[in-house]
Design an enzyme around this catalytic site. Structure first.
Site, PDB file in Angstrom:
ATOM      1  N   TYR A 156      20.638 -30.338  -4.849  1.00  0.00           N
ATOM      2  CA  TYR A 156      19.999 -30.240  -6.167  1.00  0.00           C
ATOM      3  C   TYR A 156      19.987 -28.781  -6.608  1.00  0.00           C
ATOM      4  O   TYR A 156      19.696 -27.872  -5.820  1.00  0.00           O
ATOM      5  CB  TYR A 156      18.566 -30.767  -6.114  1.00  0.00           C
ATOM      6  CG  TYR A 156      18.466 -32.269  -6.161  1.00  0.00           C
ATOM      7  CD1 TYR A 156      18.614 -32.959  -7.360  1.00  0.00           C
ATOM      8  CD2 TYR A 156      18.219 -33.009  -4.999  1.00  0.00           C
ATOM      9  CE1 TYR A 156      18.520 -34.347  -7.404  1.00  0.00           C
ATOM     10  CE2 TYR A 156      18.120 -34.388  -5.039  1.00  0.00           C
ATOM     11  CZ  TYR A 156      18.276 -35.050  -6.250  1.00  0.00           C
ATOM     12  OH  TYR A 156      18.192 -36.424  -6.289  1.00  0.00           O
ATOM     13  N   GLU A 157      20.302 -28.556  -7.902  1.00  0.00           N
ATOM     14  CA  GLU A 157      20.393 -27.197  -8.424  1.00  0.00           C
ATOM     15  C   GLU A 157      19.494 -26.960  -9.636  1.00  0.00           C
ATOM     16  O   GLU A 157      19.351 -25.814 -10.085  1.00  0.00           O
ATOM     17  CB  GLU A 157      21.848 -26.879  -8.761  1.00  0.00           C
ATOM     18  CG  GLU A 157      22.769 -27.048  -7.554  1.00  0.00           C
ATOM     19  CD  GLU A 157      24.211 -26.643  -7.804  1.00  0.00           C
ATOM     20  OE1 GLU A 157      24.505 -26.135  -8.920  1.00  0.00           O
ATOM     21  OE2 GLU A 157      25.041 -26.817  -6.887  1.00  0.00           O
ATOM     22  N   HIS A 158      18.899 -28.026 -10.160  1.00  0.00           N
ATOM     23  CA  HIS A 158      18.005 -27.933 -11.325  1.00  0.00           C
ATOM     24  C   HIS A 158      16.779 -28.800 -11.038  1.00  0.00           C
ATOM     25  O   HIS A 158      16.894 -29.888 -10.458  1.00  0.00           O
ATOM     26  CB  HIS A 158      18.709 -28.405 -12.600  1.00  0.00           C
ATOM     27  CG  HIS A 158      20.058 -27.779 -12.795  1.00  0.00           C
ATOM     28  ND1 HIS A 158      20.227 -26.462 -13.166  1.00  0.00           N
ATOM     29  CD2 HIS A 158      21.309 -28.294 -12.648  1.00  0.00           C
ATOM     30  CE1 HIS A 158      21.506 -26.191 -13.248  1.00  0.00           C
ATOM     31  NE2 HIS A 158      22.194 -27.287 -12.940  1.00  0.00           N
TER      32      HIS A 158
END
Length: 307
Positions: A156-158
């Site tokens: 996950y990046e956001h």
């Protein structure tokens, strides 16, 4: 017995213990692990396209499983994961075939990613810890078992949840999947961004014992990174994820970080000589196919060379 001889014997014993502890610490962080993300860009790459050396531990990482719906306008589904990788070329039978052909191969799936398609960001957005974990355990167990997978990767990046919620959700997910025998390993894939690091370090601080590998995205640093800069970045992330098995990484299209042709393998050799190279991973097979996986071959050759 002469007291001076007793002192010397004790001193020698202490030196031996310290030496053994140092050797154990080095071996804990050093490995011949090679990992490759695959399937996110739908470029018709197959497992069988990628060269696999027999004397490395090789992990394919399918990209991605996302807890979003699969309609034309996908939206968050609170932990109900769906497959978003190239299933035409990377289906359950393909997983079984590559693992049968190469006993040193394991296959994982990665959760989240940057976007769906080229535009829509993927957000970690649980309605509650309990609901997200319950849905995630159920849906991922189905996917892992259908595709004959071995582990998961967290990418996950956001985020539309605070670091503590992220830590609780992912920690409980990994713990439950391992306890149930669904997966045998888990990794995380952070990069050097304040919001990203705050979430992953919260996870590491509370559940680091559950995380087997840190796929740090060193290619997210600026294009043109030097060997010395890379070494500094690696040392910094070893401090951030203390005790973790940190992998070096590059991006196939050369768009960021330390490129293979500019000294990546020099840096890896230095890390290896220091006993700090936890392995190498690549983003991604989809782009590497155009160059006949030349740097995947070089990575595995380095890792397979006896130390």
């Amino acid at each position: 017995m002469d007291s001076s001889k007793v002192f010397i014997s004790l001193f020698t014993l202490i030196k031996v213990i310290i030496c053994l502890c140092s050797i154990q610490a080095v071996s804990a962080s050093q490995s011949n692990l090679f990992r490759e993300y695959i399937g996110a860009e739908f470029k018709n790459v197959k497992f069988s396209d990628v060269p696999v050396y027999s004397n490395v531990d090789f992990h394919f990482i399918l990209s991605f499983a996302i807890d979003y719906g699969t309609s034309s306008s996908p939206s968050p589904t609170d932990g109900n994961f769906n497959v978003f990788w190239d299933t035409d070329n990377l289906g359950p039978d393909d997983v079984s075939a590559i693992k049968s052909q190469h006993p040193n191969v394991k296959v994982a799936l990665s959760l989240g990613g940057d976007t769906i398609g080229d535009a829509q960001r993927v957000y970690f957005q649980p309605s509650s810890v309990d609901s997200w974990v319950s849905n995630a355990v159920s849906s991922l167990t189905d996917i892992v078992q259908k595709y004959h997978l071995d582990g998961i990767d967290i990418d996950y990046e956001h985020f539309q949840a605070d670091p503590d919620t992220f830590s609780q959700c992912i920690g409980k997910l990994v713990s439950t999947l391992k306890k149930n025998g669904v997966i045998s390993f888990a990794s995380i894939a952070p990069f050097d961004d304040y919001d990203v690091q705050s979430h992953y370090q919260a996870l590491w601080n509370s559940h680091g014992q559950l995380i087997d590998y840190v796929n740090f995205q060193f290619y997210a640093y600026a294009n043109g990174t030097t060997v010395d800069q890379f070494m500094d970045y690696f040392a910094q992330q070893r401090r951030n994820y203390s005790g973790g098995k940190i992998l070096a990484s590059f991006i196939s299209d050369g768009s960021g970080g330390l490129a293979p042709q500019d000294g990546f393998f020099t840096a890896c050799t230095r890390l290896r000589s220091e006993g700090q190279l936890g392995g190498i991973f690549v983003w991604s097979a989809d782009d590497s196919k155009a160059e006949d996986f030349q740097y995947e071959k070089q990575s595995q050759a380095l890792l397979a060379t006896p130390r």
